[in-house]
Scaffold this motif. Structure first.
Motif, PDB file in Angstrom:
ATOM      1  N   ASN A   8      16.168  -0.803  15.477  1.00  0.00           N
ATOM      2  CA  ASN A   8      17.037  -0.329  16.721  1.00  0.00           C
ATOM      3  C   ASN A   8      16.687  -1.134  17.876  1.00  0.00           C
ATOM      4  O   ASN A   8      17.397  -1.055  19.058  1.00  0.00           O
ATOM      5  CB  ASN A   8      16.941   0.878  16.964  1.00  0.00           C
ATOM      6  N   ALA A   9      15.672  -2.165  17.789  1.00  0.00           N
ATOM      7  CA  ALA A   9      15.221  -2.889  18.952  1.00  0.00           C
ATOM      8  C   ALA A   9      16.214  -3.952  19.325  1.00  0.00           C
ATOM      9  O   ALA A   9      16.848  -4.555  18.406  1.00  0.00           O
ATOM     10  CB  ALA A   9      13.923  -3.469  18.498  1.00  0.00           C
ATOM     11  N   ALA A  32      12.918   2.170  14.352  1.00  0.00           N
ATOM     12  CA  ALA A  32      12.144   1.633  15.534  1.00  0.00           C
ATOM     13  C   ALA A  32      12.355   0.180  15.388  1.00  0.00           C
ATOM     14  O   ALA A  32      12.594  -0.659  16.550  1.00  0.00           O
ATOM     15  CB  ALA A  32      10.762   2.011  15.787  1.00  0.00           C
ATOM     16  N   SER A  33      12.183  -0.531  14.359  1.00  0.00           N
ATOM     17  CA  SER A  33      12.444  -2.165  14.404  1.00  0.00           C
ATOM     18  C   SER A  33      13.610  -2.514  14.319  1.00  0.00           C
ATOM     19  O   SER A  33      14.158  -3.413  15.022  1.00  0.00           O
ATOM     20  CB  SER A  33      11.445  -2.609  13.244  1.00  0.00           C
ATOM     21  N   THR A  69      13.537   6.418  28.935  1.00  0.00           N
ATOM     22  CA  THR A  69      14.158   6.184  27.836  1.00  0.00           C
ATOM     23  C   THR A  69      13.554   4.862  27.111  1.00  0.00           C
ATOM     24  O   THR A  69      13.101   3.991  27.676  1.00  0.00           O
ATOM     25  CB  THR A  69      15.743   5.780  28.235  1.00  0.00           C
ATOM     26  N   LYS A  70      13.612   4.813  25.865  1.00  0.00           N
ATOM     27  CA  LYS A  70      13.083   3.647  24.953  1.00  0.00           C
ATOM     28  C   LYS A  70      14.124   2.569  25.155  1.00  0.00           C
ATOM     29  O   LYS A  70      15.129   2.539  25.377  1.00  0.00           O
ATOM     30  CB  LYS A  70      13.013   4.024  23.663  1.00  0.00           C
ATOM     31  N   GLN A  71      13.276   1.246  24.825  1.00  0.00           N
ATOM     32  CA  GLN A  71      14.085  -0.008  25.120  1.00  0.00           C
ATOM     33  C   GLN A  71      13.498  -0.879  24.063  1.00  0.00           C
ATOM     34  O   GLN A  71      12.299  -0.694  23.524  1.00  0.00           O
ATOM     35  CB  GLN A  71      13.827  -0.503  26.594  1.00  0.00           C
ATOM     36  N   ALA A  72      14.026  -2.113  24.126  1.00  0.00           N
ATOM     37  CA  ALA A  72      13.608  -2.964  23.119  1.00  0.00           C
ATOM     38  C   ALA A  72      12.184  -3.774  23.702  1.00  0.00           C
ATOM     39  O   ALA A  72      12.055  -4.115  25.096  1.00  0.00           O
ATOM     40  CB  ALA A  72      14.510  -4.264  23.005  1.00  0.00           C
ATOM     41  N   SER A  90      11.599  -0.568  19.128  1.00  0.00           N
ATOM     42  CA  SER A  90      12.285   0.131  20.085  1.00  0.00           C
ATOM     43  C   SER A  90      11.197   1.302  20.590  1.00  0.00           C
ATOM     44  O   SER A  90      10.830   1.849  19.831  1.00  0.00           O
ATOM     45  CB  SER A  90      13.330   1.048  19.651  1.00  0.00           C
ATOM     46  N   ASN A 148       8.700   2.457  24.525  1.00  0.00           N
ATOM     47  CA  ASN A 148       8.359   2.473  25.908  1.00  0.00           C
ATOM     48  C   ASN A 148       7.518   1.546  26.251  1.00  0.00           C
ATOM     49  O   ASN A 148       6.359   1.695  25.789  1.00  0.00           O
ATOM     50  CB  ASN A 148       8.305   3.961  26.136  1.00  0.00           C
ATOM     51  N   ASP A 149       7.798   0.719  27.023  1.00  0.00           N
ATOM     52  CA  ASP A 149       6.662  -0.433  27.339  1.00  0.00           C
ATOM     53  C   ASP A 149       5.505  -0.020  28.039  1.00  0.00           C
ATOM     54  O   ASP A 149       4.457  -0.352  27.454  1.00  0.00           O
ATOM     55  CB  ASP A 149       7.489  -1.390  28.297  1.00  0.00           C
ATOM     56  N   HIS A 175       6.483   8.325  19.763  1.00  0.00           N
ATOM     57  CA  HIS A 175       7.402   7.117  19.262  1.00  0.00           C
ATOM     58  C   HIS A 175       7.540   7.163  17.854  1.00  0.00           C
ATOM     59  O   HIS A 175       8.058   6.168  17.070  1.00  0.00           O
ATOM     60  CB  HIS A 175       6.630   5.679  19.715  1.00  0.00           C
TER      61      HIS A 175
END
Length: 468
Positions: free
Chosen positions: A467-468, A464-465, A314-317, A354, A356-357, A435
């Motif tokens: 939602n972070a 993406a920016s 799952t995506k995260q900040a 937002s 995936n690291d 992404h």
């Protein structure tokens, strides 16, 4: 309860769902028809018996006379006998003068409201806790010396009416049940015949060889033909995916076979030597080949993970500023030993996206490694805001514009020099597509085409920016 009901309906077979949606309205229609039949039966029974009340009232009214200064009548037996049925209901009558005074009869009966001088009125009344159907006839004496008004009231209990209504309703009930039964049979057979093409399609799919991805050739109705077309399109995409996988496996096997064969050959030659210096040289070469092979295996593993959407976390900040600093710090000493100037330019504040690291870190490491492998002496990692962008710029030979899209394909190398495997940019492209990041390759100095260098930018979308 609603969600549970929807879950149960969704797990029914298509045939049962069709039966539910067809038979429920049919059952509702049958219920409406039965109610209507019952009301119509009661209305028909009331109409029939009201005609008898009308006839009995007229028969009684014909016997009304003026006698001894008052109204009087001699009730004929036939007037009440016509109201007698097998139900043995009770019949009552009464004569009232113009002032509403009871004259004669076997029971006092209530009156009914006058409606536009209608001669005969009917109504349901209750007398001494007994439900009655009452008919009121308003008439007058016709003679040369008197013209007095009077009312003849005749009432009857409802047993006969109820019996007749039940008989009429029973006949209608039987007819409705027969029609409903025929309708259910027609619906069941129609649904079976309508779903038969779907059964043929299911059988055709089950009987296919799992290795076969050829299109389905089956005559079907229009709606299922669209489903067949969708399946054929899916099979076509699967054929392309399988072809790509087979090509990827072949390329990967070739890429791994070459260094492994080199390792085997180099080891065999070293075993034939007795000079320690030759052994040292062979071991150094084998170490470099093993390092390159390990990096290739790691890239193949990364590409496999990226092409498996079920394994994507799952995506995260993610803070791009911290990510760029960490990647440059970890790669600095290795690149410094090679004589490569590796630097980073980031803003003081955090740039959040937002994503995936580990995938972003993998993409940045591949961009830095690619730049160093293919002849760059200076590599700069930049992070900018509004929009969020991660950029890697180098002073290497660059990539011709006509070759830039080809460089995103696995195992495609723009030049034979360098130790690259042709997977770095393919991995970066897979991460960018996962992404929704815009990947762009352009000259490092577009205003000075004669100057070498390449600039690869990863531009994040506004969603993406935010939602972070």
């Amino acid at each position: 309860m609603t969600s549970l009901r929807r879950w149960r309906l969704s797990h029914l077979s298509l045939y049962r769902r069709l039966m539910v949606w067809l038979l429920c309205p049919l059952a509702l229609l049958v219920a409406i028809m039965l109610v209507q039949a019952w009301l119509a039966s009661r209305e028909a029974a009331d109409r029939a018996f009201d005609r008898l009340l009308d006839a009995a009232s007229l028969s009684i009214a014909e016997q009304v006379r003026w006698q001894q200064s008052r109204l009087w009548m001699d009730l004929p037996p036939s007037a009440l006998e016509m109201l007698a049925t097998d139900a043995e209901e009770r019949v009552f009558y009464a004569l009232y003068d113009a002032q509403g005074h009871f004259v004669t009869g076997n029971r006092s009966l209530p009156s009914l409201p006058t409606e536009n001088d209608i001669q005969m009125n009917y109504g349901d009344v209750t007398s001494q806790d007994m439900p009655l159907r009452l008919g009121v006839l308003r008439a007058r004496l016709e003679g040369w010396d008197r013209s007095d008004r009077f009312e003849v009231r005749v009432a009857q209990t409802r047993e006969g009416r109820q019996a007749l209504a039940n008989q009429l309703f029973l006949a209608s009930f039987v007819n409705i049940l027969i029609i409903a039964g025929l309708a259910v049979v027609v619906v069941l057979l129609s649904a079976r015949f309508a779903l038969e093409p779907l059964t043929r399609l299911r059988r055709a799919i089950r009987q296919r060889n799992p290795r076969t991805l050829s299109p389905l050739e089956l005559a079907l109705p229009l709606e299922l033909a669209e489903l067949r077309q969708a399946l054929n399109e899916l099979l076509a995409r699967m054929r392309r995916v399988r072809a790509n996988q087979e090509r990827f496996i072949g390329d990967a096997s070739h890429q791994l076979k070459t260094p492994l064969a080199g390792l085997s050959t180099r080891a065999e030659l070293a075993l034939r030597q007795s000079d320690p210096a030759a052994w040292h040289e062979a071991l150094a070469t084998m170490h470099g080949t093993a390092t390159k092979t390990a990096r290739l295996a790691g890239q193949l593993l990364s590409l496999t993970r990226l092409n498996n959407p079920e394994a994507t976390p799952t995506k995260q900040a993610v803070d791009l500023t911290a990510l760029a600093r960490r990647c440059v710090r970890e790669a600095f000493s290795r690149h410094h030993r090679r004589g490569i100037d590796l630097g980073v330019e980031v803003p003081e504040h955090a740039v959040m996206v937002s994503a995936n690291d580990w995938q972003l870190e993998e993409a940045l490491n591949n961009l830095i490694e690619n730049a160093s492998i293919y002849g760059a002496s200076q590599v700069t990692v930049q992070v900018t805001d509004a929009p969020a962008r991660l950029t890697v710029t180098d002073d290497g030979p660059g990539i011709p514009e006509s070759q830039r899209l080809l460089m995103l394909r696995p195992f495609h190398r723009g030049q034979e020099t360098g130790d690259g495997s042709g997977l770095g940019l393919a991995i970066v492209d897979s991460i960018a597509r996962a992404h929704d990041i815009r990947l762009s390759l352009q000259a490092a100095h577009p205003d000075h085409p004669e100057r070498p260098g390449l600039c690869i930018a990863l531009t994040f979308s506004s969603d993406a920016s935010s939602n972070a």
